[in-house]
Each structure stands twice: as C-alpha cells, then as structure tokens.
Design a protein around this motif. Structure first.
Motif, PDB file in Angstrom:
ATOM      1  N   GLU A   1       0.854  -1.201   0.000  1.00  0.00           N
ATOM      2  CA  GLU A   1       0.000   0.000   0.000  1.00  0.00           C
ATOM      3  C   GLU A   1       0.888   1.250   0.000  1.00  0.00           C
ATOM      4  OE1 GLU A   1      -2.418  -0.824   3.479  1.00  0.00           O
ATOM      5  OE2 GLU A   1      -4.045  -1.532   2.190  1.00  0.00           O
ATOM      6  N   PRO A   2       1.465   1.572  -1.171  1.00  0.00           N
ATOM      7  CA  PRO A   2       2.340   2.748  -1.222  1.00  0.00           C
ATOM      8  C   PRO A   2       1.547   4.047  -1.201  1.00  0.00           C
ATOM      9  CG  PRO A   2       2.115   1.799  -3.412  1.00  0.00           C
ATOM     10  CD  PRO A   2       1.287   0.945  -2.487  1.00  0.00           C
ATOM     11  N   TRP A   3       2.262   5.149  -1.186  1.00  0.00           N
ATOM     12  CA  TRP A   3       1.642   6.462  -1.384  1.00  0.00           C
ATOM     13  C   TRP A   3       1.731   6.769  -2.866  1.00  0.00           C
ATOM     14  CZ3 TRP A   3      -0.670   9.643   2.260  1.00  0.00           C
ATOM     15  CH2 TRP A   3      -0.617   9.161   3.573  1.00  0.00           C
ATOM     16  N   TYR A   4       0.715   7.395  -3.384  1.00  0.00           N
ATOM     17  CA  TYR A   4       0.708   7.724  -4.810  1.00  0.00           C
ATOM     18  C   TYR A   4       0.619   9.236  -5.009  1.00  0.00           C
ATOM     19  CZ  TYR A   4      -0.403   2.783  -5.694  1.00  0.00           C
ATOM     20  OH  TYR A   4      -0.379   1.414  -5.746  1.00  0.00           O
ATOM     21  N   LEU A   5       1.392   9.690  -5.987  1.00  0.00           N
ATOM     22  CA  LEU A   5       1.220  11.057  -6.487  1.00  0.00           C
ATOM     23  C   LEU A   5       0.387  10.922  -7.761  1.00  0.00           C
ATOM     24  CD1 LEU A   5       1.802  14.086  -6.886  1.00  0.00           C
ATOM     25  CD2 LEU A   5       3.987  13.442  -7.929  1.00  0.00           C
ATOM     26  N   VAL A   6      -0.758  11.575  -7.786  1.00  0.00           N
ATOM     27  CA  VAL A   6      -1.639  11.500  -8.961  1.00  0.00           C
ATOM     28  C   VAL A   6      -1.655  12.860  -9.657  1.00  0.00           C
ATOM     29  CG1 VAL A   6      -3.999  11.049  -9.770  1.00  0.00           C
ATOM     30  CG2 VAL A   6      -3.075   9.762  -7.821  1.00  0.00           C
ATOM     31  N   VAL A   7      -1.453  12.842 -10.963  1.00  0.00           N
ATOM     32  CA  VAL A   7      -1.475  14.071 -11.756  1.00  0.00           C
ATOM     33  C   VAL A   7      -2.693  14.035 -12.671  1.00  0.00           C
ATOM     34  CG1 VAL A   7      -0.202  15.498 -13.403  1.00  0.00           C
ATOM     35  CG2 VAL A   7       1.048  14.183 -11.688  1.00  0.00           C
ATOM     36  N   ILE A   8      -3.437  15.136 -12.659  1.00  0.00           N
ATOM     37  CA  ILE A   8      -4.676  15.219 -13.445  1.00  0.00           C
ATOM     38  C   ILE A   8      -4.442  16.147 -14.632  1.00  0.00           C
ATOM     39  CG2 ILE A   8      -7.152  15.776 -13.344  1.00  0.00           C
ATOM     40  CD1 ILE A   8      -6.896  15.600 -10.233  1.00  0.00           C
TER      41      ILE A   8
ATOM     42  N   GLY B   1       2.475   7.962  -9.885  1.00  0.00           N
ATOM     43  CA  GLY B   1       3.732   7.318  -9.533  1.00  0.00           C
ATOM     44  C   GLY B   1       3.608   6.837  -8.101  1.00  0.00           C
ATOM     45  N   ALA B   2       4.324   5.754  -7.750  1.00  0.00           N
ATOM     46  CA  ALA B   2       4.242   5.190  -6.394  1.00  0.00           C
ATOM     47  C   ALA B   2       5.482   5.577  -5.592  1.00  0.00           C
ATOM     48  CB  ALA B   2       4.127   3.673  -6.489  1.00  0.00           C
ATOM     49  N   PHE B   3       5.275   5.815  -4.295  1.00  0.00           N
ATOM     50  CA  PHE B   3       6.368   6.235  -3.398  1.00  0.00           C
ATOM     51  C   PHE B   3       6.258   5.488  -2.075  1.00  0.00           C
ATOM     52  CE2 PHE B   3       5.537   9.531  -6.423  1.00  0.00           C
ATOM     53  CZ  PHE B   3       6.808   9.963  -6.799  1.00  0.00           C
ATOM     54  N   PRO B   4       7.406   5.252  -1.407  1.00  0.00           N
ATOM     55  CA  PRO B   4       7.367   4.480  -0.171  1.00  0.00           C
ATOM     56  C   PRO B   4       6.693   5.215   0.987  1.00  0.00           C
ATOM     57  CG  PRO B   4       9.608   5.219  -0.647  1.00  0.00           C
ATOM     58  CD  PRO B   4       8.775   5.561  -1.835  1.00  0.00           C
ATOM     59  N   ASN B   5       6.667   6.546   0.942  1.00  0.00           N
ATOM     60  CA  ASN B   5       6.002   7.292   2.015  1.00  0.00           C
ATOM     61  C   ASN B   5       5.461   8.619   1.490  1.00  0.00           C
ATOM     62  OD1 ASN B   5       8.187   9.257   2.123  1.00  0.00           O
ATOM     63  ND2 ASN B   5       9.382   7.586   3.028  1.00  0.00           N
ATOM     64  N   GLU B   6       4.675   9.287   2.333  1.00  0.00           N
ATOM     65  CA  GLU B   6       3.994  10.519   1.920  1.00  0.00           C
ATOM     66  C   GLU B   6       5.001  11.633   1.613  1.00  0.00           C
ATOM     67  OE1 GLU B   6       1.353  11.968   4.957  1.00  0.00           O
ATOM     68  OE2 GLU B   6       0.194  13.160   3.516  1.00  0.00           O
TER      69      GLU B   6
END
Ligand SMILES: C[C@@](CO)(OP(=O)(O)O)[C@H](O)COP(=O)(O)OP(=O)(O)OC[C@H]1O[C@@H](n2ccc(N)nc2=O)[C@H](O)[C@@H]1O
Ligand SMILES: Nc1ncnc2c1ncn2[C@@H]1O[C@H](COP(=O)(O)OP(=O)(O)O)[C@@H](O)[C@H]1O
Length: 284
Positions: free
Chosen positions: A165-172, A244-249
């Motif tokens: 359950e990574p943290w995601y940055l979402v770009v719109i 993109g997925a990241f290990p933390n916020e």
C-alpha cells in the motif's frame, strides 16, 4: 448516521496498476486483465431518506443530466430491485475529475448502492449489489466489494489480493478522455497474452491504452514525459490521470512540490480495503 438523519459516505478513487487488453467478446467489449487498488481520496455522498419515494440529487456535474447521473440510476435500480417505497435526497461533493480513469462515476454508483441499502434496510447482499452495479458499468462491482482485486473478463471477474500500500502522487492532466474513443481506436493493442498474478508480481505489466492515449492527447504525452523524470509514471484506466508510487507521503510530496503549480495533483495512500467499506463496517 448523524443526529440530523444524514448518512455521509466516501466514494473513493481507484487506480489500475496495469491494464492489458487480451481480446474481444462477441458483443465488441474488450476482455482485459487489470489490478485495482483504492485511494483514500475521492468524492463524498450525503443521503437522507424521503417518504415520497423520489430520488432527488443535488449536484452540479457539468454535462451530466440528473437522470443520466450514475447516482440516480443506481438509486432507482436498487429501489426497483428491493421494491422500496422510500426515496432519498442525495448530495454529491465532487472531488474526482470526470473521464480521469479514477472511476469516480462508478464509485459514486457503488456508494449509492451500499449507502441506500443501509439507509433503507433493504438487506441486499454484496453479491446482489455487485450484480446490480454491473448493469451500470464494468468498474462498479469492484467498488461494491471494496477489496483490491485482480480483475478479468471486462473487469467483473474479481479475485481479492493483498498488495503493498504505497503512497501515490496522482497528476490530473487538463483534459478528459472518453473510454469509448480509446477502445474504438484502430491502433489499440488487443491481443496481449494473458498473464498470472504471480507473473505480474515478478515482471510487472503495462497499460495497453497508454500509446493510443498519448498519441491522441498531446497534453497527456507531455505530462507523462515530465512525471517520468521523477518516478516510473503510469496511467490509470483509459486515462487521463497519471501516477507514480512512493514508499512514504514525504517522498510523494517532494515530487509534487517540484511539478509546475499549473498542474492539478494530489497525494493519497493506496488501500486494499476501500474507505467506504471501512466506514460502513463502523456504522454497522
Ligand atoms: C477500462 C476501464 C478500466 O478501469 O477504464 P476507465 O473507464 O476506468 O478509464 C473500465 O473498465 C472501463 O469500464 P466502463 O467505465 O464501465 O466503460 P464505459 O465508459 O461504460 O465504456 C464506454 C465504451 O467503451 C467500450 N468498452 C468499455 C469497456 C471494455 N472492457 N470494453 C469496451 O470495448 C464500449 O464500447 C463501451 O460502450
Ligand atoms: N456521478 C457521476 N460522476 C462522474 N461521472 C458521471 C457520473 N454519472 C455519470 N457520469 C458520466 O460517466 C463518465 C465517466 O466518468 P468517470 O467515472 O468519472 O470517469 P472514468 O471512468 O474515466 O474514471 C463521465 O464523463 C460522465 O459523463
């Protein structure tokens, strides 16, 4: 439910962590394989019972007539299915972009089915609600079940999965993609050989719709190149959103801060159990 008799529930977004098109059904619908995971970010719906049987939606979705809104359609479907005489006032706080591949409309429909089933005390099972949801859209059943899932068929054959359950940055990106347009494009790859979940875990997968979407929408193509400078950029569903997925916020926020302020973005946690189900289990 609050003292004012209002039930407020989330309608979370989903991501397609990969999307392969493996063939076509006789009716023209595309067979696919995908992995759905939820985000702790989305719309909110507020429900109040009405004694006159009417379904009244308060929302200002541009270009969607109330009768076409998946919320109203889901409410009427459940009303008929359960022979319910009660109606509802529903208010939608929209946060998710339309045509973004985050499944906002499908999630709103699923939240309506589960919310009104609870409010009206219909007693319909999740299997029944998932079957009703499928009449509204291929992505509705996964939101009804609320478990991250490996999906096949047109997305309705679901196997629950436990994944990171990574943290995601979402770009719109500033454009909305029509799913129908992507599926009717001659350039779409439609014959990716089926894979297993184990093979996906080992080798990953791609989004077969991405080359078509990037060719049709220059803005998405350019945003993909930009995001790829900071992480492995992917597209959800038939677009338009990239992630993109990241290990933390913190890591996700760092990249977010480097992107141009003109780009719409958000950071959210990946969830194997949807926020809707977490909240409903508290309300039960
Ligand atoms: C491919 C996914 C992955 O999540 O894309 P997103 O919509 O989320 O981006 C979905 O399953 C999308 O399902 P859904 O959202 O129900 O599709 P719709 O908008 O109803 O589909 C619009 C049109 O696209 C075509 N279509 C859709 C789904 C599919 N598996 N094969 C198709 O050929 C059909 O012509 C359909 O009439
Ligand atoms: N409650 C709703 N929210 C969003 N879209 C809706 C809703 N009801 C109907 N729609 C229609 O469904 C289409 C797909 O919406 P959405 O689910 O947000 O996109 P996607 O499937 O790309 O994630 C919209 O363009 C809109 O015409």
């Amino acid at each position: 439910m609050t003292a004012s008799n209002t039930l407020s529930l989330p309608a979370p977004a989903k991501l397609n962590l990969f999307l392969h098109i493996t063939g076509r059904r006789a009716d023209g619908y595309h067979r696919l394989q995908t992995l759905f995971q939820f985000l702790d970010y989305g719309d909110t719906l507020h429900f109040q019972p009405r004694s006159d049987g009417q379904i009244v939606l308060q929302s200002d979705l541009a270009g969607v007539k109330p009768d076409d809104n998946l919320i109203v359609r889901a409410a009427r479907l459940l009303q008929n299915h359960c022979r319910q005489t009660c109606g509802a006032d529903i208010r939608l706080d929209k946060r998710l972009p339309m045509g973004g591949g985050l499944g906002g409309g499908s999630s709103d429909a699923a939240t309506t089915l589960l919310g009104l089933n609870h409010l009206w005390q219909c007693g319909a099972s999740l299997d029944e609600l998932a079957e009703l949801g499928l009449e509204l859209g291929a992505d509705v059943p996964v939101f009804v079940r609320g478990q991250a899932a490996w999906a096949e068929g047109v997305g309705e054959q679901l196997t629950p999965v436990e994944i990171e359950e990574p943290w995601y940055l979402v770009v719109i990106p500033d454009c909305s993609v029509s799913t129908a347009e992507v599926f009717s494009d001659q350039r779409l790859t439609r014959d990716t050989p089926p894979i297993t979940l184990a093979a996906f875990r080992e080798h990953g997968g791609r989004n077969d719709c991405l080359p078509v979407v990037a060719a049709r929408y220059e803005k998405i193509h350019n945003t993909l190149i930009l995001l790829n400078k900071y992480c492995e950029a992917k597209m959800t569903g038939t677009g338009s959103c990239l992630f993109g997925a990241f290990p933390n916020e913190r890591e996700a926020d760092k990249v977010r801060a480097r992107l141009p302020a003109t780009l719409q973005t958000f950071v959210a946690r990946g969830c194997n159990v949807s926020t809707l189900h977490r909240q409903l289990s508290k309300a039960a």
